[in-house]
Design a protein around this motif. Structure first.
Motif, mmCIF file in Angstrom:
data_model
loop_
_atom_site.group_PDB
_atom_site.id
_atom_site.type_symbol
_atom_site.label_atom_id
_atom_site.label_comp_id
_atom_site.label_asym_id
_atom_site.label_seq_id
_atom_site.Cartn_x
_atom_site.Cartn_y
_atom_site.Cartn_z
ATOM 1 N N PHE A 79 0.830 -1.192 0.000
ATOM 2 C CA PHE A 79 0.000 0.000 0.000
ATOM 3 C C PHE A 79 0.875 1.256 0.000
ATOM 4 C CE2 PHE A 79 -2.588 3.152 2.444
ATOM 5 C CZ PHE A 79 -3.507 3.400 1.444
ATOM 6 N N ALA A 80 1.922 1.270 0.829
ATOM 7 C CA ALA A 80 2.836 2.417 0.877
ATOM 8 C C ALA A 80 3.545 2.591 -0.470
ATOM 9 C CB ALA A 80 3.850 2.240 1.997
ATOM 10 N N LEU A 81 3.950 1.495 -1.090
ATOM 11 C CA LEU A 81 4.595 1.561 -2.401
ATOM 12 C C LEU A 81 3.629 2.101 -3.446
ATOM 13 C CD1 LEU A 81 7.151 0.828 -4.044
ATOM 14 C CD2 LEU A 81 6.061 -1.370 -4.483
ATOM 15 N N TRP A 114 1.899 9.124 -6.070
ATOM 16 C CA TRP A 114 2.299 10.506 -5.791
ATOM 17 C C TRP A 114 3.332 10.981 -6.797
ATOM 18 C CZ3 TRP A 114 0.945 14.638 -3.012
ATOM 19 C CH2 TRP A 114 1.871 15.665 -2.884
ATOM 20 N N HIS A 115 4.367 10.184 -7.006
ATOM 21 C CA HIS A 115 5.446 10.595 -7.896
ATOM 22 C C HIS A 115 5.042 10.556 -9.362
ATOM 23 C CE1 HIS A 115 8.667 11.323 -5.081
ATOM 24 N NE2 HIS A 115 8.152 10.337 -4.367
ATOM 25 N N THR A 116 4.042 9.773 -9.698
ATOM 26 C CA THR A 116 3.606 9.692 -11.085
ATOM 27 C C THR A 116 2.592 10.772 -11.432
ATOM 28 O OG1 THR A 116 3.969 7.307 -11.049
ATOM 29 C CG2 THR A 116 2.602 8.169 -12.815
ATOM 30 N N VAL A 160 0.937 13.326 -8.998
ATOM 31 C CA VAL A 160 0.704 14.532 -8.210
ATOM 32 C C VAL A 160 1.926 15.428 -8.132
ATOM 33 C CG1 VAL A 160 0.029 15.379 -5.932
ATOM 34 C CG2 VAL A 160 -1.030 13.331 -6.844
ATOM 35 N N ARG A 161 3.085 14.888 -8.142
ATOM 36 C CA ARG A 161 4.303 15.636 -7.847
ATOM 37 C C ARG A 161 4.497 16.878 -8.711
ATOM 38 N NH1 ARG A 161 10.181 12.909 -7.968
ATOM 39 N NH2 ARG A 161 11.351 14.801 -7.663
ATOM 40 N N GLY A 162 4.165 16.844 -9.975
ATOM 41 C CA GLY A 162 4.403 17.975 -10.849
ATOM 42 C C GLY A 162 3.225 18.911 -11.017
ATOM 43 N N TRP A 163 2.144 18.698 -10.309
ATOM 44 C CA TRP A 163 0.951 19.521 -10.470
ATOM 45 C C TRP A 163 1.046 20.764 -9.620
ATOM 46 C CZ3 TRP A 163 -3.600 15.532 -10.074
ATOM 47 C CH2 TRP A 163 -3.514 14.666 -11.157
ATOM 48 N N HIS A 164 1.596 21.822 -10.174
ATOM 49 C CA HIS A 164 1.759 23.061 -9.423
ATOM 50 C C HIS A 164 0.444 23.797 -9.236
ATOM 51 C CE1 HIS A 164 6.029 22.543 -9.424
ATOM 52 N NE2 HIS A 164 6.017 22.364 -10.729
ATOM 53 N N PHE A 165 -0.525 23.588 -10.134
ATOM 54 C CA PHE A 165 -1.778 24.306 -10.001
ATOM 55 C C PHE A 165 -2.597 23.780 -8.820
ATOM 56 C CE2 PHE A 165 -2.555 20.817 -12.893
ATOM 57 C CZ PHE A 165 -3.751 20.282 -12.449
ATOM 58 N N LEU A 166 -2.380 22.564 -8.368
ATOM 59 C CA LEU A 166 -3.081 22.049 -7.185
ATOM 60 C C LEU A 166 -2.405 22.461 -5.885
ATOM 61 C CD1 LEU A 166 -4.040 18.435 -8.247
ATOM 62 C CD2 LEU A 166 -5.530 20.405 -8.047
ATOM 63 N N LEU A 167 -1.121 22.711 -5.959
ATOM 64 C CA LEU A 167 -0.347 22.980 -4.746
ATOM 65 C C LEU A 167 0.226 24.394 -4.792
ATOM 66 C CD1 LEU A 167 1.519 19.561 -4.639
ATOM 67 C CD2 LEU A 167 -0.518 20.205 -3.360
ATOM 68 N N ARG A 168 -0.613 25.359 -5.108
ATOM 69 C CA ARG A 168 -0.122 26.746 -5.225
ATOM 70 C C ARG A 168 0.341 27.268 -3.874
ATOM 71 N NH1 ARG A 168 -4.476 29.420 -9.333
ATOM 72 N NH2 ARG A 168 -3.917 28.052 -11.050
ATOM 73 N N ASP A 169 1.403 28.036 -3.933
ATOM 74 C CA ASP A 169 1.957 28.605 -2.714
ATOM 75 C C ASP A 169 1.660 30.110 -2.604
ATOM 76 O OD1 ASP A 169 5.432 28.844 -3.832
ATOM 77 O OD2 ASP A 169 3.552 29.340 -4.797
ATOM 78 N N GLY A 170 0.500 30.530 -3.056
ATOM 79 C CA GLY A 170 0.086 31.911 -2.904
ATOM 80 C C GLY A 170 0.510 32.837 -4.026
ATOM 81 N N GLN A 171 0.973 32.313 -5.123
ATOM 82 C CA GLN A 171 1.409 33.179 -6.237
ATOM 83 C C GLN A 171 0.264 33.524 -7.126
ATOM 84 O OE1 GLN A 171 4.628 31.251 -8.216
ATOM 85 N NE2 GLN A 171 6.031 31.578 -6.531
#
Length: 80
Positions: A57-59, A65-67, A69-80
């Motif tokens: 499950f952890a694997l 995540w790495h496949t 979610v990792r590169g989705w900057h629009f979901l993880l915006r840091d206030g920009q």
């Protein structure tokens, strides 16, 4: 495209190609009875124990995540 990206894709293609070739060989020879366990035989042996279930499950979470979610900057915006 950078040269190192092409080499990375080529390396992953070789890894998955070898995995599929071994799976095909194991299926053609009859699975674990022939001494070549399939991926489902291996997963069944690992999932027999609760620790193995949690490890898979952890694997699975790590891979997802790495496949996806990792590169989705629009979901993880840091206030920009």
């Amino acid at each position: 495209m950078a040269r190192h990206a092409v080499l990375g894709y080529l390396a992953w293609a070789v890894v998955f190609g070898a995995l599929f070739a071994l799976e095909g060989l194991a299926l053609a020879r009859g699975g674990a009875a022939s001494g070549h366990p399939t991926l489902s035989d291996t997963a069944r042996a690992v999932m027999r124990y609760p620790v193995g279930r949690w490890a898979l499950f952890a694997l699975w979470l790590w891979f997802g995540w790495h496949t996806f979610v990792r590169g989705w900057h629009f979901l993880l915006r840091d206030g920009q």
